[in-house]
Design a protein around this motif. Structure first.
Motif, PDB file in Angstrom:
ATOM      1  N   GLU A   1      -8.052  -6.580   3.600  1.00  0.00           N
ATOM      2  CA  GLU A   1      -9.123  -5.609   3.827  1.00  0.00           C
ATOM      3  C   GLU A   1      -8.529  -4.211   3.901  1.00  0.00           C
ATOM      4  OE1 GLU A   1     -11.004  -6.965   7.372  1.00  0.00           O
ATOM      5  OE2 GLU A   1     -12.179  -8.515   6.343  1.00  0.00           O
ATOM      6  N   ILE A   2      -9.074  -3.335   3.060  1.00  0.00           N
ATOM      7  CA  ILE A   2      -8.529  -1.984   2.966  1.00  0.00           C
ATOM      8  C   ILE A   2      -9.395  -0.983   3.737  1.00  0.00           C
ATOM      9  CG2 ILE A   2      -7.827  -0.151   1.384  1.00  0.00           C
ATOM     10  CD1 ILE A   2      -6.139  -2.687   1.203  1.00  0.00           C
ATOM     11  N   ALA A   3     -10.694  -0.985   3.507  1.00  0.00           N
ATOM     12  CA  ALA A   3     -11.586  -0.019   4.160  1.00  0.00           C
ATOM     13  C   ALA A   3     -13.007  -0.556   4.158  1.00  0.00           C
ATOM     14  CB  ALA A   3     -11.532   1.336   3.456  1.00  0.00           C
ATOM     15  N   GLN A   4     -13.768  -0.152   5.185  1.00  0.00           N
ATOM     16  CA  GLN A   4     -15.183  -0.512   5.242  1.00  0.00           C
ATOM     17  C   GLN A   4     -16.011   0.687   4.796  1.00  0.00           C
ATOM     18  OE1 GLN A   4     -17.401  -0.827   9.025  1.00  0.00           O
ATOM     19  NE2 GLN A   4     -17.898  -2.937   8.441  1.00  0.00           N
TER      20      GLN A   4
ATOM     21  N   ILE B   1       0.857  -1.185   0.000  1.00  0.00           N
ATOM     22  CA  ILE B   1       0.000   0.000   0.000  1.00  0.00           C
ATOM     23  C   ILE B   1       0.892   1.234   0.000  1.00  0.00           C
ATOM     24  CG2 ILE B   1      -1.769   1.281   1.269  1.00  0.00           C
ATOM     25  CD1 ILE B   1      -2.679  -1.413   2.437  1.00  0.00           C
ATOM     26  N   SER B   2       0.854   1.947  -1.107  1.00  0.00           N
ATOM     27  CA  SER B   2       1.709   3.124  -1.246  1.00  0.00           C
ATOM     28  C   SER B   2       0.979   4.421  -0.930  1.00  0.00           C
ATOM     29  CB  SER B   2       2.276   3.194  -2.673  1.00  0.00           C
ATOM     30  OG  SER B   2       1.221   3.236  -3.628  1.00  0.00           O
ATOM     31  N   GLU B   3      -0.351   4.436  -1.079  1.00  0.00           N
ATOM     32  CA  GLU B   3      -1.136   5.639  -0.782  1.00  0.00           C
ATOM     33  C   GLU B   3      -2.477   5.234  -0.178  1.00  0.00           C
ATOM     34  OE1 GLU B   3      -1.333   8.944  -3.682  1.00  0.00           O
ATOM     35  OE2 GLU B   3      -0.192   7.604  -5.009  1.00  0.00           O
ATOM     36  N   LEU B   4      -2.923   6.027   0.799  1.00  0.00           N
ATOM     37  CA  LEU B   4      -4.276   5.914   1.345  1.00  0.00           C
ATOM     38  C   LEU B   4      -4.972   7.243   1.112  1.00  0.00           C
ATOM     39  CD1 LEU B   4      -3.951   4.002   4.756  1.00  0.00           C
ATOM     40  CD2 LEU B   4      -5.222   3.274   2.734  1.00  0.00           C
ATOM     41  N   LYS B   5      -6.035   7.204   0.340  1.00  0.00           N
ATOM     42  CA  LYS B   5      -6.700   8.438  -0.051  1.00  0.00           C
ATOM     43  C   LYS B   5      -7.815   8.854   0.913  1.00  0.00           C
ATOM     44  CE  LYS B   5      -4.641   8.832  -4.147  1.00  0.00           C
ATOM     45  NZ  LYS B   5      -3.858  10.024  -4.565  1.00  0.00           N
ATOM     46  N   VAL B   6      -8.186   7.981   1.857  1.00  0.00           N
ATOM     47  CA  VAL B   6      -9.320   8.276   2.731  1.00  0.00           C
ATOM     48  C   VAL B   6      -8.943   8.025   4.180  1.00  0.00           C
ATOM     49  CG1 VAL B   6     -11.031   7.723   0.953  1.00  0.00           C
ATOM     50  CG2 VAL B   6     -10.235   5.933   2.512  1.00  0.00           C
TER      51      VAL B   6
ATOM     52  N   GLU C   1      -2.387   0.543   7.027  1.00  0.00           N
ATOM     53  CA  GLU C   1      -1.512   1.709   7.008  1.00  0.00           C
ATOM     54  C   GLU C   1      -0.645   1.650   5.753  1.00  0.00           C
ATOM     55  OE1 GLU C   1      -1.599   4.172   9.002  1.00  0.00           O
ATOM     56  OE2 GLU C   1      -2.849   3.393  10.636  1.00  0.00           O
ATOM     57  N   ILE C   2      -0.119   2.782   5.382  1.00  0.00           N
ATOM     58  CA  ILE C   2       0.808   2.834   4.238  1.00  0.00           C
ATOM     59  C   ILE C   2       2.030   1.968   4.547  1.00  0.00           C
ATOM     60  CG2 ILE C   2       2.346   4.331   2.902  1.00  0.00           C
ATOM     61  CD1 ILE C   2       0.313   6.562   3.263  1.00  0.00           C
ATOM     62  N   GLY C   3       2.419   1.156   3.582  1.00  0.00           N
ATOM     63  CA  GLY C   3       3.571   0.278   3.743  1.00  0.00           C
ATOM     64  C   GLY C   3       3.204  -1.159   4.026  1.00  0.00           C
TER      65      GLY C   3
ATOM     66  N   ASP D   1     -14.463   6.448  -6.562  1.00  0.00           N
ATOM     67  CA  ASP D   1     -13.347   7.197  -5.973  1.00  0.00           C
ATOM     68  C   ASP D   1     -12.251   6.234  -5.524  1.00  0.00           C
ATOM     69  OD1 ASP D   1     -14.705   9.506  -6.388  1.00  0.00           O
ATOM     70  OD2 ASP D   1     -15.178   9.911  -4.283  1.00  0.00           O
ATOM     71  N   VAL D   2     -10.974   6.666  -5.696  1.00  0.00           N
ATOM     72  CA  VAL D   2      -9.833   5.845  -5.294  1.00  0.00           C
ATOM     73  C   VAL D   2      -9.691   5.893  -3.774  1.00  0.00           C
ATOM     74  CG1 VAL D   2      -7.349   5.503  -5.459  1.00  0.00           C
ATOM     75  CG2 VAL D   2      -8.655   6.180  -7.480  1.00  0.00           C
ATOM     76  N   ILE D   3      -9.670   4.737  -3.152  1.00  0.00           N
ATOM     77  CA  ILE D   3      -9.496   4.636  -1.707  1.00  0.00           C
ATOM     78  C   ILE D   3      -8.028   4.446  -1.351  1.00  0.00           C
ATOM     79  CG2 ILE D   3     -10.050   3.238   0.328  1.00  0.00           C
ATOM     80  CD1 ILE D   3     -12.716   2.578  -0.996  1.00  0.00           C
ATOM     81  N   ALA D   4      -7.343   3.575  -2.093  1.00  0.00           N
ATOM     82  CA  ALA D   4      -5.928   3.282  -1.832  1.00  0.00           C
ATOM     83  C   ALA D   4      -5.246   2.928  -3.150  1.00  0.00           C
ATOM     84  CB  ALA D   4      -5.789   2.132  -0.836  1.00  0.00           C
ATOM     85  N   VAL D   5      -3.901   3.097  -3.167  1.00  0.00           N
ATOM     86  CA  VAL D   5      -3.089   2.770  -4.340  1.00  0.00           C
ATOM     87  C   VAL D   5      -2.019   1.774  -3.924  1.00  0.00           C
ATOM     88  CG1 VAL D   5      -1.569   3.673  -6.139  1.00  0.00           C
ATOM     89  CG2 VAL D   5      -3.486   5.069  -5.309  1.00  0.00           C
ATOM     90  N   LEU D   6      -1.900   0.683  -4.696  1.00  0.00           N
ATOM     91  CA  LEU D   6      -0.881  -0.323  -4.426  1.00  0.00           C
ATOM     92  C   LEU D   6       0.369  -0.033  -5.247  1.00  0.00           C
ATOM     93  CD1 LEU D   6      -3.092  -3.549  -4.517  1.00  0.00           C
ATOM     94  CD2 LEU D   6      -2.586  -2.063  -2.565  1.00  0.00           C
TER      95      LEU D   6
END
Length: 373
Positions: free
Chosen positions: A197-200, A85-90, A185-187, A100-105
């Motif tokens: 699981e990324i986000a609910q 996980i390189s980015e968390l947008k929320v 978390e990022i990383g 909408d983008v929630i996270a970027v791998l």
């Protein structure tokens, strides 16, 4: 001596004649009339009761149930590709829209595979165009054109697959809603096999009010019926029934009913206690004082009435609506004389004296307390 005997016989005859005269020729005396009067008065005196005439009118019922709110949609969004996980947008509480983008791998060479697929497609396209000219000139067999077309289509498919794999590196919201939890978390690593699981995401519009309805009350409900919802916070809302379960709970023998509530501002939270009031079809009912209700010897709830012959009759009733001072009940015929005072001191078949009284009036302070449950 003979004179004494005649005198004794005369006295006996006179006594017998006097006694016999009372049986053969009875006559009323003050004492006898006084003795008979209480019995006659007792036979003539009847127990007095107060009655009201039953005014039967259509009365709307309400089914009042306790329940809870439930989000229309709730799910944990998971990663579909390998990477870090390189980015968390929320973050928690953020509103997101569908797509909408929630996270970027991390890239994991996905961009390189797209570039490779694009180069292969470009090569196949050039070869196809060049050789199709030779086929048109008759320098190559037509079968060669089919092979080139197949290779070109395979290159297109390869590019589409590479682009789809690159897209999996972006975790997107499946629908509009609120981010309820972000457990990463990022990383941190995400692997498609584990389904990280990324986000609910919780969709709060519309919101559902969920209640459990007893099987004997199911007949009065149908899809589209409106209901009034009162939250434990005091807020109110309106909704419509959109789902009625056809399978009962094995533990409670109740059926789930969902009432859809518009919630565009997300002001109604998920999981809060609610009270749902659903109007049912009107039924004939009469309004009586609560004190008029009584129980028969068999335990049935009902009222006592006075029939045309002045005798007491018990009539079983069903409760339509319960108010503070009065009750709406069904099962009583129009015009029946309901005993509202003295009903607990008489019995079925007893002849009574009835006195008319007024039916209970509507009171502006009186509000429904409970209803058919």
């Amino acid at each position: 001596m003979k004179a004494a005997r005649f005198a004794a016989v005369g006295i006996v005859v006179a006594a017998v004649g006097w006694i016999a005269s009372g049986h053969l020729f009875p006559h009323d005396s003050a004492e006898s009339r006084a003795a008979a009067r209480p019995a006659e008065a007792e036979a003539a005196k009847l127990f007095r009761v107060a009655v009201m005439n039953a005014d039967v009118v259509p009365r709307s019922r309400k089914l009042v149930l306790s329940g809870r709110t439930e989000a229309d949609k709730k799910m944990m969004v998971t990663a579909r590709a390998d990477g870090i996980i390189s980015e968390l947008k929320v973050k928690r509480g953020d509103l997101v829209k569908k797509g909408d983008v929630i996270a970027v791998l991390s890239d994991e060479a996905r961009e390189a595979r797209v570039a490779q697929a694009q180069a292969m497609l470009s090569q196949r396209k050039t070869e196809l165009e060049a050789r199709m000219k030779l086929v048109a000139q008759g320098m190559l067999p037509k079968l060669e054109a089919v092979n080139l077309e197949t290779q070109f289509r395979a290159a297109e498919s390869g590019l589409a697959a590479a682009e789809a794999e690159r897209e999996r590196g972006f975790v997107r919201a499946p629908w509009s809603g609120v981010v309820n939890d972000v457990p990463v978390e990022i990383g941190q690593a995400a692997f498609s096999m584990a389904g990280r699981e990324i986000a609910q995401i919780v969709a709060l519009d519309p919101m559902l009010a969920v209640v459990e309805v007893a099987e004997r009350k199911m007949g009065g409900l149908k899809l589209g019926d409106e209901g009034d919802i009162r939250l434990v916070t005091g807020a109110t809302a309106k909704g419509k029934i959109r789902f009625i379960s056809r399978t009962a709970s094995a533990a409670t023998r109740t059926y789930r009913v969902d009432i859809e509530i518009p919630n565009p501002d997300a002001t109604i939270p998920d999981g809060i206690t609610t009270e749902v009031s659903i109007p049912l079809s009107a039924v004939p009912a009469v309004r009586v004082p609560r004190s008029a209700l009584t129980f028969a010897s068999g335990g049935d709830l009902g009222v006592r009435i006075v029939d045309a012959e002045g005798k007491v009759v018990f009539v079983p009733v069903t409760v339509v609506e319960d108010e503070q001072q009065t009750m709406w009940v069904g099962g009583v015929a129009k015009g029946a004389r309901i005993i509202v005072q003295g009903q607990d001191f008489v019995r079925e078949g007893q002849k009574v004296e009835s006195v008319e009284t007024e039916a209970p009036k509507d009171s502006p302070k009186e509000t429904p307390k409970t209803a058919a449950r």
